[in-house]
Design a protein around this motif. Structure first.
Motif, PDB file in Angstrom:
ATOM      1  N   LEU A 142       1.062  -1.139   0.099  1.00  0.00           N
ATOM      2  CA  LEU A 142      -0.193   0.244   0.089  1.00  0.00           C
ATOM      3  C   LEU A 142       1.149   1.107   0.353  1.00  0.00           C
ATOM      4  O   LEU A 142       2.045   1.173   0.521  1.00  0.00           O
ATOM      5  CB  LEU A 142      -1.084   0.178   1.470  1.00  0.00           C
ATOM      6  CG  LEU A 142      -1.700  -0.876   1.448  1.00  0.00           C
ATOM      7  CD1 LEU A 142      -1.557  -0.596   2.678  1.00  0.00           C
ATOM      8  CD2 LEU A 142      -3.222  -1.002   0.236  1.00  0.00           C
ATOM      9  N   GLY A 143       0.276   2.109  -0.683  1.00  0.00           N
ATOM     10  CA  GLY A 143       1.391   3.030  -1.364  1.00  0.00           C
ATOM     11  C   GLY A 143       1.391   4.205  -2.376  1.00  0.00           C
ATOM     12  O   GLY A 143       0.337   4.052  -3.010  1.00  0.00           O
ATOM     13  N   ARG A 144       2.351   5.146  -2.431  1.00  0.00           N
ATOM     14  CA  ARG A 144       2.410   5.311  -4.140  1.00  0.00           C
ATOM     15  C   ARG A 144       2.862   4.731  -4.799  1.00  0.00           C
ATOM     16  O   ARG A 144       3.161   5.171  -6.054  1.00  0.00           O
ATOM     17  CB  ARG A 144       3.346   7.101  -3.946  1.00  0.00           C
ATOM     18  CG  ARG A 144       1.882   7.826  -2.978  1.00  0.00           C
ATOM     19  CD  ARG A 144       2.398   9.657  -3.492  1.00  0.00           C
ATOM     20  NE  ARG A 144       3.557   9.404  -2.712  1.00  0.00           N
ATOM     21  CZ  ARG A 144       5.131   9.652  -2.774  1.00  0.00           C
ATOM     22  NH1 ARG A 144       5.283   9.627  -4.351  1.00  0.00           N
ATOM     23  NH2 ARG A 144       7.092   9.743  -1.731  1.00  0.00           N
ATOM     24  N   HIS A 145       3.521   3.897  -4.202  1.00  0.00           N
ATOM     25  CA  HIS A 145       4.248   2.913  -5.850  1.00  0.00           C
ATOM     26  C   HIS A 145       3.604   1.869  -6.534  1.00  0.00           C
ATOM     27  O   HIS A 145       2.308   1.810  -6.382  1.00  0.00           O
ATOM     28  CB  HIS A 145       5.298   1.812  -4.926  1.00  0.00           C
ATOM     29  CG  HIS A 145       6.394   1.442  -5.423  1.00  0.00           C
ATOM     30  ND1 HIS A 145       6.026  -0.215  -6.253  1.00  0.00           N
ATOM     31  CD2 HIS A 145       7.810   1.104  -5.042  1.00  0.00           C
ATOM     32  CE1 HIS A 145       7.107  -0.482  -6.677  1.00  0.00           C
ATOM     33  NE2 HIS A 145       8.561   0.486  -6.492  1.00  0.00           N
ATOM     34  N   PRO A 146       4.113   2.563  -7.785  1.00  0.00           N
ATOM     35  CA  PRO A 146       2.892   1.219  -9.015  1.00  0.00           C
ATOM     36  C   PRO A 146       2.712  -0.326  -8.486  1.00  0.00           C
ATOM     37  O   PRO A 146       1.500  -0.222  -8.888  1.00  0.00           O
ATOM     38  CB  PRO A 146       4.520   1.749 -10.284  1.00  0.00           C
ATOM     39  CG  PRO A 146       5.318   2.378 -10.196  1.00  0.00           C
ATOM     40  CD  PRO A 146       5.437   1.861  -8.705  1.00  0.00           C
ATOM     41  N   SER A 158       3.876   7.269   1.873  1.00  0.00           N
ATOM     42  CA  SER A 158       4.085   7.006   1.242  1.00  0.00           C
ATOM     43  C   SER A 158       4.666   5.893   0.423  1.00  0.00           C
ATOM     44  O   SER A 158       3.754   5.396  -0.319  1.00  0.00           O
ATOM     45  CB  SER A 158       5.846   6.293   2.720  1.00  0.00           C
ATOM     46  OG  SER A 158       6.176   7.461   3.638  1.00  0.00           O
ATOM     47  N   ARG A 159       5.812   6.219  -0.984  1.00  0.00           N
ATOM     48  CA  ARG A 159       5.490   5.192  -1.748  1.00  0.00           C
ATOM     49  C   ARG A 159       5.651   3.888  -1.472  1.00  0.00           C
ATOM     50  O   ARG A 159       5.031   3.318  -2.044  1.00  0.00           O
ATOM     51  CB  ARG A 159       6.728   4.978  -2.382  1.00  0.00           C
ATOM     52  CG  ARG A 159       7.456   6.438  -3.465  1.00  0.00           C
ATOM     53  CD  ARG A 159       8.262   6.689  -3.745  1.00  0.00           C
ATOM     54  NE  ARG A 159       8.380   5.320  -4.888  1.00  0.00           N
ATOM     55  CZ  ARG A 159       8.517   5.110  -5.939  1.00  0.00           C
ATOM     56  NH1 ARG A 159       7.420   5.802  -6.408  1.00  0.00           N
ATOM     57  NH2 ARG A 159       8.463   4.058  -6.507  1.00  0.00           N
ATOM     58  N   ARG A 160       6.638   3.522  -0.232  1.00  0.00           N
ATOM     59  CA  ARG A 160       6.096   1.780   0.540  1.00  0.00           C
ATOM     60  C   ARG A 160       5.676   2.041   1.617  1.00  0.00           C
ATOM     61  O   ARG A 160       6.141   2.288   2.226  1.00  0.00           O
ATOM     62  CB  ARG A 160       7.141   1.046  -0.226  1.00  0.00           C
ATOM     63  CG  ARG A 160       7.903   0.738  -1.322  1.00  0.00           C
ATOM     64  CD  ARG A 160       9.234  -0.132  -1.406  1.00  0.00           C
ATOM     65  NE  ARG A 160       8.991  -0.869  -0.281  1.00  0.00           N
ATOM     66  CZ  ARG A 160       8.517  -2.391  -1.202  1.00  0.00           C
ATOM     67  NH1 ARG A 160       8.032  -2.599  -2.284  1.00  0.00           N
ATOM     68  NH2 ARG A 160       8.689  -3.687  -0.097  1.00  0.00           N
ATOM     69  N   HIS A 161       4.297   2.546   2.165  1.00  0.00           N
ATOM     70  CA  HIS A 161       3.964   2.773   3.422  1.00  0.00           C
ATOM     71  C   HIS A 161       3.144   1.856   4.519  1.00  0.00           C
ATOM     72  O   HIS A 161       4.059   2.066   5.470  1.00  0.00           O
ATOM     73  CB  HIS A 161       2.309   3.870   2.895  1.00  0.00           C
ATOM     74  CG  HIS A 161       2.170   4.169   4.448  1.00  0.00           C
ATOM     75  ND1 HIS A 161       1.854   5.656   4.118  1.00  0.00           N
ATOM     76  CD2 HIS A 161       1.295   4.187   5.342  1.00  0.00           C
ATOM     77  CE1 HIS A 161       1.273   6.766   5.205  1.00  0.00           C
ATOM     78  NE2 HIS A 161       1.700   5.682   6.246  1.00  0.00           N
ATOM     79  N   SER A 178       6.819   4.738   7.084  1.00  0.00           N
ATOM     80  CA  SER A 178       6.170   5.491   6.524  1.00  0.00           C
ATOM     81  C   SER A 178       6.689   6.625   7.424  1.00  0.00           C
ATOM     82  O   SER A 178       6.889   6.725   8.495  1.00  0.00           O
ATOM     83  CB  SER A 178       5.291   5.428   6.266  1.00  0.00           C
ATOM     84  OG  SER A 178       4.167   5.299   6.797  1.00  0.00           O
ATOM     85  N   ARG A 179       6.251   7.547   7.077  1.00  0.00           N
ATOM     86  CA  ARG A 179       6.712   9.366   7.251  1.00  0.00           C
ATOM     87  C   ARG A 179       5.437   9.707   8.303  1.00  0.00           C
ATOM     88  O   ARG A 179       6.157   9.881  10.089  1.00  0.00           O
ATOM     89  CB  ARG A 179       7.255  10.380   5.573  1.00  0.00           C
ATOM     90  CG  ARG A 179       7.272  11.723   7.323  1.00  0.00           C
ATOM     91  CD  ARG A 179       7.756  12.460   5.492  1.00  0.00           C
ATOM     92  NE  ARG A 179       8.418  13.845   6.432  1.00  0.00           N
ATOM     93  CZ  ARG A 179       8.442  15.086   5.845  1.00  0.00           C
ATOM     94  NH1 ARG A 179       8.311  15.363   4.184  1.00  0.00           N
ATOM     95  NH2 ARG A 179       8.315  16.190   6.043  1.00  0.00           N
ATOM     96  N   HIS A 180       4.782   9.568   7.562  1.00  0.00           N
ATOM     97  CA  HIS A 180       3.492   9.773   8.466  1.00  0.00           C
ATOM     98  C   HIS A 180       2.816   9.313   9.263  1.00  0.00           C
ATOM     99  O   HIS A 180       0.975   9.433  10.024  1.00  0.00           O
ATOM    100  CB  HIS A 180       2.294  10.595   7.282  1.00  0.00           C
ATOM    101  CG  HIS A 180       3.005  11.687   7.099  1.00  0.00           C
ATOM    102  ND1 HIS A 180       2.828  12.695   7.175  1.00  0.00           N
ATOM    103  CD2 HIS A 180       3.618  12.351   5.564  1.00  0.00           C
ATOM    104  CE1 HIS A 180       3.327  13.644   6.778  1.00  0.00           C
ATOM    105  NE2 HIS A 180       4.219  13.723   5.380  1.00  0.00           N
ATOM    106  N   GLY A 181       3.394   7.354   9.041  1.00  0.00           N
ATOM    107  CA  GLY A 181       1.930   6.464  10.169  1.00  0.00           C
ATOM    108  C   GLY A 181       1.130   6.003   9.399  1.00  0.00           C
ATOM    109  O   GLY A 181       0.792   6.199   8.746  1.00  0.00           O
ATOM    110  N   THR A 182       0.880   4.624   9.523  1.00  0.00           N
ATOM    111  CA  THR A 182      -0.161   3.771   9.550  1.00  0.00           C
ATOM    112  C   THR A 182      -1.687   3.965  10.781  1.00  0.00           C
ATOM    113  O   THR A 182      -0.788   3.693  12.123  1.00  0.00           O
ATOM    114  CB  THR A 182       0.155   3.099   9.449  1.00  0.00           C
ATOM    115  OG1 THR A 182       0.880   2.688   7.879  1.00  0.00           O
ATOM    116  CG2 THR A 182      -0.841   1.933   9.012  1.00  0.00           C
ATOM    117  N   GLY A 204      -2.136   8.410   5.966  1.00  0.00           N
ATOM    118  CA  GLY A 204      -2.601   9.486   5.541  1.00  0.00           C
ATOM    119  C   GLY A 204      -3.947   9.889   5.560  1.00  0.00           C
ATOM    120  O   GLY A 204      -4.748   9.758   5.887  1.00  0.00           O
ATOM    121  N   PRO A 205      -4.536  10.478   3.603  1.00  0.00           N
ATOM    122  CA  PRO A 205      -5.855  10.554   3.781  1.00  0.00           C
ATOM    123  C   PRO A 205      -7.220   9.697   3.298  1.00  0.00           C
ATOM    124  O   PRO A 205      -8.602   9.400   3.761  1.00  0.00           O
ATOM    125  CB  PRO A 205      -5.898  11.622   2.788  1.00  0.00           C
ATOM    126  CG  PRO A 205      -4.740  11.556   1.748  1.00  0.00           C
ATOM    127  CD  PRO A 205      -3.464  10.907   3.247  1.00  0.00           C
TER     128      PRO A 205
END
Length: 225
Positions: A142-146, A158-161, A178-182, A204-205
């Motif tokens: 889960l994240g921004r990674h493709p 994060s890309r790899r959240h 992740s920077r902002h946490g789960t 995140g959101p």
């Protein structure tokens, strides 16, 4: 009422085709197929090594509805892309020119002789604002990674959240630094957390809810955006 249809899982190469979750897995990760593309691939695998003619495929997929001649080749292209197959040097599906298509891979099926599906069969789904996705056993990024199972472009993710792992009847969520946490239930997790049906978590959101239901998922449509 008990559903007496049997669950079948076809394995070929690095791919697995599951008739219960109506899902194609490639290298252990879901590979997106629209419902009709899934039905086409399932028909080819179940019919192997016999040829599925173009007429038979159209009848199976669209019935008596008139559709463009390009629809079937377009679906076949989608199937090949999901499999990572090459029409010029096929590993799984070959074109029988002027006739149709045939599955040419070495596929094996499992669970065909197991107990019929009943209400004890657990089906996992992940709900979020963008839709609904069915999950089989495996690991999901889960994240921004493709490679993320859920598309996302938020800069607060994060890309790899996080990693969602389903195995042995358990669902475990793990933050990947992740920077902002789960967050699960509003609390940031510092260690892997086991989730149950109805549990919600946030990246995140993005707000997710896990659903684990005990019924057949045979007729579920592919709702992946």
């Amino acid at each position: 009422m008990r559903d007496n249809r049997r669950a079948v899982r076809y394995q070929f190469g690095t791919c697995a085709l599951d008739t219960t979750s109506r899902q194609l897995l490639r290298d252990g990760r879901p590979a997106h197929l629209t419902p009709k593309a899934f039905d086409l691939l399932l028909a080819l695998v179940a019919r192997r090594p016999r040829v599925l003619t173009k007429g038979e495929a159209r009848k199976r997929l669209w019935g008596d509805t008139h559709v463009s001649e390009a629809n079937l080749p377009n679906l076949m292209k989608e199937v090949r892309e999901a499999l990572g197959d090459d029409a010029r040097s096929p590993r799984y599906v070959r074109t029988v020119h002027g006739v149709g298509y045939a599955f040419c891979g070495d596929a094996r099926s499992s669970d065909a002789e197991s107990e019929p599906l009943d209400e004890a069969a657990v089906v996992y789904r992940l709900e979020w604002d963008g839709g609904l996705i069915a999950l089989a056993e495996g690991e999901y990024l889960l994240g921004r990674h493709p490679a993320s199972v859920v598309p996302n472009a938020s800069e607060t993710v994060s890309r790899r959240h996080a990693l969602l792992r389903i195995a042995g009847g358990q669902v475990v969520l793990e933050d990947l630094g992740s920077r902002h946490g789960t967050f699960v239930g509003g609390q940031r997790i510092e260690a892997p957390r086991t989730l149950a049906d109805g549990d919600s978590f946030d990246l995140g959101p993005l707000h997710f809810t896990l659903r684990a239901t005990r019924r057949s998922f045979e007729d579920t449509q592919d709702l992946t955006p």
